[in-house]
Motif scaffolding. Sequence first.
Motif, PDB file in Angstrom:
ATOM      1  N   ASP A  94       0.820  -1.206   0.000  1.00 28.89           N
ATOM      2  CA  ASP A  94       0.000   0.000   0.000  1.00 28.89           C
ATOM      3  C   ASP A  94       0.858   1.261   0.000  1.00 28.89           C
ATOM      4  O   ASP A  94       0.866   2.038  -0.946  1.00 28.89           O
ATOM      5  N   THR A  95       1.612   1.460   1.072  1.00 27.73           N
ATOM      6  CA  THR A  95       2.469   2.649   1.159  1.00 27.73           C
ATOM      7  C   THR A  95       3.853   2.404   0.562  1.00 27.73           C
ATOM      8  O   THR A  95       4.671   3.308   0.527  1.00 27.73           O
ATOM      9  N   GLU A  96       4.114   1.163   0.119  1.00 25.87           N
ATOM     10  CA  GLU A  96       5.409   0.773  -0.439  1.00 25.87           C
ATOM     11  C   GLU A  96       6.535   0.885   0.582  1.00 25.87           C
ATOM     12  O   GLU A  96       7.687   1.147   0.255  1.00 25.87           O
ATOM     13  N   ALA A  97       6.195   0.682   1.848  1.00 28.86           N
ATOM     14  CA  ALA A  97       7.210   0.651   2.902  1.00 28.86           C
ATOM     15  C   ALA A  97       8.033  -0.625   2.773  1.00 28.86           C
ATOM     16  O   ALA A  97       7.597  -1.621   2.194  1.00 28.86           O
ATOM     17  N   GLN A  98       9.236  -0.580   3.329  1.00 28.02           N
ATOM     18  CA  GLN A  98      10.076  -1.763   3.421  1.00 28.02           C
ATOM     19  C   GLN A  98      10.419  -1.991   4.892  1.00 28.02           C
ATOM     20  O   GLN A  98      10.716  -1.046   5.624  1.00 28.02           O
ATOM     21  N   LEU A  99      10.347  -3.258   5.303  1.00 27.47           N
ATOM     22  CA  LEU A  99      10.678  -3.627   6.671  1.00 27.47           C
ATOM     23  C   LEU A  99      11.833  -4.610   6.634  1.00 27.47           C
ATOM     24  O   LEU A  99      11.768  -5.619   5.936  1.00 27.47           O
ATOM     25  N   ARG A 100      12.885  -4.291   7.352  1.00 32.19           N
ATOM     26  CA  ARG A 100      14.064  -5.157   7.426  1.00 32.19           C
ATOM     27  C   ARG A 100      14.202  -5.595   8.872  1.00 32.19           C
ATOM     28  O   ARG A 100      14.362  -4.777   9.780  1.00 32.19           O
ATOM     29  N   TYR A 101      14.115  -6.910   9.118  1.00 29.80           N
ATOM     30  CA  TYR A 101      14.025  -7.458  10.460  1.00 29.80           C
ATOM     31  C   TYR A 101      15.218  -8.366  10.727  1.00 29.80           C
ATOM     32  O   TYR A 101      15.559  -9.215   9.911  1.00 29.80           O
ATOM     33  N   GLN A 102      15.856  -8.196  11.882  1.00 27.18           N
ATOM     34  CA  GLN A 102      17.057  -8.960  12.207  1.00 27.18           C
ATOM     35  C   GLN A 102      16.977  -9.544  13.616  1.00 27.18           C
ATOM     36  O   GLN A 102      16.491  -8.906  14.543  1.00 27.18           O
ATOM     37  N   VAL A 103      17.470 -10.772  13.752  1.00 30.30           N
ATOM     38  CA  VAL A 103      17.664 -11.425  15.044  1.00 30.30           C
ATOM     39  C   VAL A 103      19.143 -11.759  15.144  1.00 30.30           C
ATOM     40  O   VAL A 103      19.707 -12.338  14.205  1.00 30.30           O
ATOM     41  N   ALA A 104      19.805 -11.418  16.239  1.00 33.85           N
ATOM     42  CA  ALA A 104      21.241 -11.678  16.337  1.00 33.85           C
ATOM     43  C   ALA A 104      21.693 -11.732  17.788  1.00 33.85           C
ATOM     44  O   ALA A 104      21.029 -11.206  18.690  1.00 33.85           O
ATOM     45  N   ALA A 105      22.854 -12.364  17.990  1.00 37.55           N
ATOM     46  CA  ALA A 105      23.508 -12.400  19.297  1.00 37.55           C
ATOM     47  C   ALA A 105      24.636 -11.382  19.312  1.00 37.55           C
ATOM     48  O   ALA A 105      25.355 -11.214  18.322  1.00 37.55           O
ATOM     49  N   TYR A 106      24.813 -10.706  20.458  1.00 36.23           N
ATOM     50  CA  TYR A 106      25.827  -9.664  20.585  1.00 36.23           C
ATOM     51  C   TYR A 106      26.803 -10.023  21.700  1.00 36.23           C
ATOM     52  O   TYR A 106      26.778 -11.119  22.244  1.00 36.23           O
TER      53      TYR A 106
END
Length: 279
Positions: free
Chosen positions: A128-140
């Motif tokens: 719809d709004t042409e948004a992009q979602l970038r999702y990350q899971v990680a250990a620090y």
Amino acid sequence: MNPRPSRLLASALTAGVLVSGSACSVFEQPGEEATNERVTASPATPSSPAASATPSLTVTQAHAALLRPTELGERWSATQGGATWRDGLLKGRTDVADCQRLLDGLYAEDLLGKPKGAGAVVGLDESDTEAQLRYQVAAYGGPAEVDAKMAWLRTLPVKCAEFTSTDVRGGRQTVTVVRAKLPGVGDAREGLRMTMSGESDPYGETPTLTLDFAAARVGDRAVSLTNGGLGGAEEDFTNRAIELGTQRLQDVLAKKSPAPRPSARPSTRPSARPSAQQG
């Protein structure tokens, strides 16, 4: 019809948006949802104490903790690549050190620092709004390391409340940063909303980039995301993603099978196209 820069995809950016870091092993999960999904694992240095310790997050766990497009609703699907505004606007330059660090971190997708262990990333596009979602899971490196980054993020609505950046074409952009309220998830959490607007483009439009950043810590692991684009960023999706993602990571770490999540109901907000999209 003129092309819409908000939707043009830079194929050269695709790998950079979805995979960060070199010297990492890359794994793909078979199936529909793995089309644009990558999992990265950073091996521990043999001489480090972590090399003989039980990993705080395995590749399998990281992958299991990722969000699926259906959990956010029918408007979301696996990403088709990085939108051109990532290069055009996030690579901006400013004289304010903390604000430059913010822009660099958003562009490199490492505002929480480089992961010290396994990690998984998924990119999603919204129709719809042409948004992009970038999702990350990680250990620090540890809870204190993540908390220190969150403490720095908390200062940005003051240090970078409003500043000017210069984009890759030399245009001046006015940038504002405010703190975003997140659901009470994880051991610690932090959220920001950044807006960036500047001079009119060749089509006479004045595009505004709106980008949410949200992160939640679970022990020495964290989930983080960016959500938005030239058509805006819906707070409901940002909050839903960080809430579902944090719970999923906690379930995975507790060795529970993540509970099936119902698809998000369609947004009740008007779906009119903002003028920031260029036609």
